[in-house]
Design a protein around this motif. Structure first.
Motif, PDB file in Angstrom:
ATOM      1  N   ILE A 100       0.829  -1.208   0.000  1.00 33.81           N
ATOM      2  CA  ILE A 100       0.000   0.000   0.000  1.00 33.81           C
ATOM      3  C   ILE A 100       0.865   1.259   0.000  1.00 33.81           C
ATOM      4  CG2 ILE A 100      -1.792   1.271   1.241  1.00 33.81           C
ATOM      5  CD1 ILE A 100      -2.719  -1.364  -0.059  1.00 33.81           C
ATOM      6  N   ARG A 101       1.992   1.222   0.704  1.00 37.71           N
ATOM      7  CA  ARG A 101       2.964   2.320   0.740  1.00 37.71           C
ATOM      8  C   ARG A 101       2.344   3.641   1.194  1.00 37.71           C
ATOM      9  NH1 ARG A 101       7.466   0.299  -1.041  1.00 37.71           N
ATOM     10  NH2 ARG A 101       8.528   2.316  -0.962  1.00 37.71           N
ATOM     11  N   PRO A 102       1.712   3.661   2.366  1.00 39.12           N
ATOM     12  CA  PRO A 102       1.185   4.921   2.892  1.00 39.12           C
ATOM     13  C   PRO A 102       2.313   5.772   3.455  1.00 39.12           C
ATOM     14  CG  PRO A 102       0.933   3.216   4.526  1.00 39.12           C
ATOM     15  CD  PRO A 102       1.521   2.547   3.308  1.00 39.12           C
ATOM     16  N   ARG A 103       2.011   7.021   3.714  1.00 33.96           N
ATOM     17  CA  ARG A 103       2.964   7.873   4.436  1.00 33.96           C
ATOM     18  C   ARG A 103       2.902   7.603   5.934  1.00 33.96           C
ATOM     19  NH1 ARG A 103       1.881  13.982   2.745  1.00 33.96           N
ATOM     20  NH2 ARG A 103      -0.104  13.391   3.656  1.00 33.96           N
ATOM     21  N   HIS A 153       8.226  -4.019  13.732  1.00 31.25           N
ATOM     22  CA  HIS A 153       8.506  -4.852  12.559  1.00 31.25           C
ATOM     23  C   HIS A 153       8.049  -4.158  11.277  1.00 31.25           C
ATOM     24  CE1 HIS A 153       8.689  -8.912  14.923  1.00 31.25           C
ATOM     25  NE2 HIS A 153       9.742  -8.132  15.146  1.00 31.25           N
ATOM     26  N   ILE A 154       6.905  -3.490  11.344  1.00 31.48           N
ATOM     27  CA  ILE A 154       6.412  -2.773  10.166  1.00 31.48           C
ATOM     28  C   ILE A 154       7.371  -1.661   9.776  1.00 31.48           C
ATOM     29  CG2 ILE A 154       4.601  -1.186   9.385  1.00 31.48           C
ATOM     30  CD1 ILE A 154       2.615  -2.995  10.893  1.00 31.48           C
ATOM     31  N   GLU A 155       7.777  -0.859  10.746  1.00 36.84           N
ATOM     32  CA  GLU A 155       8.705   0.239  10.460  1.00 36.84           C
ATOM     33  C   GLU A 155      10.021  -0.281   9.886  1.00 36.84           C
ATOM     34  OE1 GLU A 155       8.227   4.156  13.019  1.00 36.84           O
ATOM     35  OE2 GLU A 155       8.627   2.415  14.308  1.00 36.84           O
ATOM     36  N   LYS A 156      10.495  -1.392  10.427  1.00 34.01           N
ATOM     37  CA  LYS A 156      11.813  -1.883  10.051  1.00 34.01           C
ATOM     38  C   LYS A 156      11.825  -2.637   8.734  1.00 34.01           C
ATOM     39  CE  LYS A 156      15.731  -4.492  11.984  1.00 34.01           C
ATOM     40  NZ  LYS A 156      16.227  -5.232  13.182  1.00 34.01           N
ATOM     41  N   LEU A 171       8.225   6.207   6.132  1.00 39.35           N
ATOM     42  CA  LEU A 171       7.009   5.746   6.798  1.00 39.35           C
ATOM     43  C   LEU A 171       7.008   6.165   8.268  1.00 39.35           C
ATOM     44  CD1 LEU A 171       4.424   3.943   6.699  1.00 39.35           C
ATOM     45  CD2 LEU A 171       5.889   2.051   7.458  1.00 39.35           C
ATOM     46  N   THR A 172       5.859   6.648   8.732  1.00 35.80           N
ATOM     47  CA  THR A 172       5.665   6.981  10.143  1.00 35.80           C
ATOM     48  C   THR A 172       4.570   6.102  10.712  1.00 35.80           C
ATOM     49  OG1 THR A 172       6.292   9.294   9.794  1.00 35.80           O
ATOM     50  CG2 THR A 172       5.038   8.788  11.783  1.00 35.80           C
ATOM     51  N   VAL A 173       4.840   5.434  11.818  1.00 36.85           N
ATOM     52  CA  VAL A 173       3.820   4.679  12.543  1.00 36.85           C
ATOM     53  C   VAL A 173       3.379   5.529  13.729  1.00 36.85           C
ATOM     54  CG1 VAL A 173       3.276   2.593  13.838  1.00 36.85           C
ATOM     55  CG2 VAL A 173       4.770   2.453  11.834  1.00 36.85           C
ATOM     56  N   ARG A 174       2.106   5.917  13.729  1.00 32.21           N
ATOM     57  CA  ARG A 174       1.564   6.770  14.788  1.00 32.21           C
ATOM     58  C   ARG A 174       0.726   5.916  15.734  1.00 32.21           C
ATOM     59  NH1 ARG A 174       1.389  12.320  13.634  1.00 32.21           N
ATOM     60  NH2 ARG A 174       0.755  12.475  15.819  1.00 32.21           N
ATOM     61  N   MET A 175       1.267   5.662  16.887  1.00 35.93           N
ATOM     62  CA  MET A 175       0.523   4.932  17.911  1.00 35.93           C
ATOM     63  C   MET A 175      -0.551   5.846  18.485  1.00 35.93           C
ATOM     64  SD  MET A 175       2.024   1.963  18.171  1.00 35.93           S
ATOM     65  CE  MET A 175       3.563   1.064  18.343  1.00 35.93           C
TER      66      MET A 175
END
Length: 217
Positions: free
Chosen positions: A170-173, A194-197, A204-208
């Motif tokens: 999907i390659r989201p931001r 794992h997703i970030e890595k 990519l930014t993972v926003r908890m």
């Protein structure tokens, strides 16, 4: 866009001056007390996405609010005298200036003893706002280019490798983890890490977003 995570897969999405509630399930809390809603949206008819008791009560309490659900949930509501418009891939609809694009058709495969029920993911777009994809319980839909992915982080139907590959495709931001009620804090951090890595998406930014909290995107 402002997202409020109400637990598990339930999101209140505020964009283009509209308030859209997605997947008020039985692992979620606080969706009964939101006040004005411009749409209630449901991806599929499992209780963790549409609470069989509080869901119909919510629809009754918002009698003037449009309700758009997968075909099975629409049938279930009709049996209770409640109206919902079935969502189907290729049949976009509007909530004010928000365009909702249904994508996908079936829930991810769980087990041969469990039938694959309808699952229709939702892409929300509006001028001047980030786009959002909430896939429900499936990794196979093709939403096109999206900015924000509400990502099912953990599920009986999902292997970690499939979760990572989904984000990579999907390659989201931005990824906002959902479908996480079964995870401990350590497990949540591990899967998100794992997703970030490993997803291979530059920048990519993972926003908890913890249960009951909001994020501005």
């Amino acid at each position: 866009m402002r997202l409020t995570h109400l637990g598990h897969s339930c999101l209140l999405v505020e964009m283009a001056d509209r308030r859209l509630l997605i997947d008020p399930g039985n692992f979620s809390a606080g969706f009964e007390d939101l006040g004005r809603l411009d749409a209630i949206l449901v991806t599929h008819n499992h209780p963790d996405h549409f609470d069989p008791e509080r869901g119909p009560s919510l629809v009754r309490a918002h009698a003037d609010t449009p309700v758009h659900t997968d075909p099975l949930t629409a049938e279930t509501l009709a049996e209770q005298g409640l109206r919902a418009v079935p969502t189907r891939e290729g049949e976009d609809f509007a909530v004010g200036d928000v365009t909702v694009t249904p994508v996908g058709a079936l829930h991810a495969f769980n087990h041969v003893a469990m039938p694959q029920i309808p699952n229709v993911g939702l892409v929300l777009r509006a001028a001047g706002e980030p786009s959002l994809f909430h896939p429900g319980d499936a990794y196979d839909a093709e939403p096109g280019e999206v900015d924000v992915l509400a990502h099912p982080l953990n599920a009986p139907w999902a292997a970690s490798r499939d979760s990572i590959a989904f984000v990579g495709r999907i390659r989201p931001r931005t990824v906002v983890p959902i479908h996480d009620a079964l995870l401990s804090d350590r497990g949540h951090a591990m899967y998100a890490g794992h997703i970030e890595k490993f997803a291979g998406v530059d920048g990519l930014t993972v926003r908890m977003v913890a249960d009951g909290e909001s994020v501005q995107l």
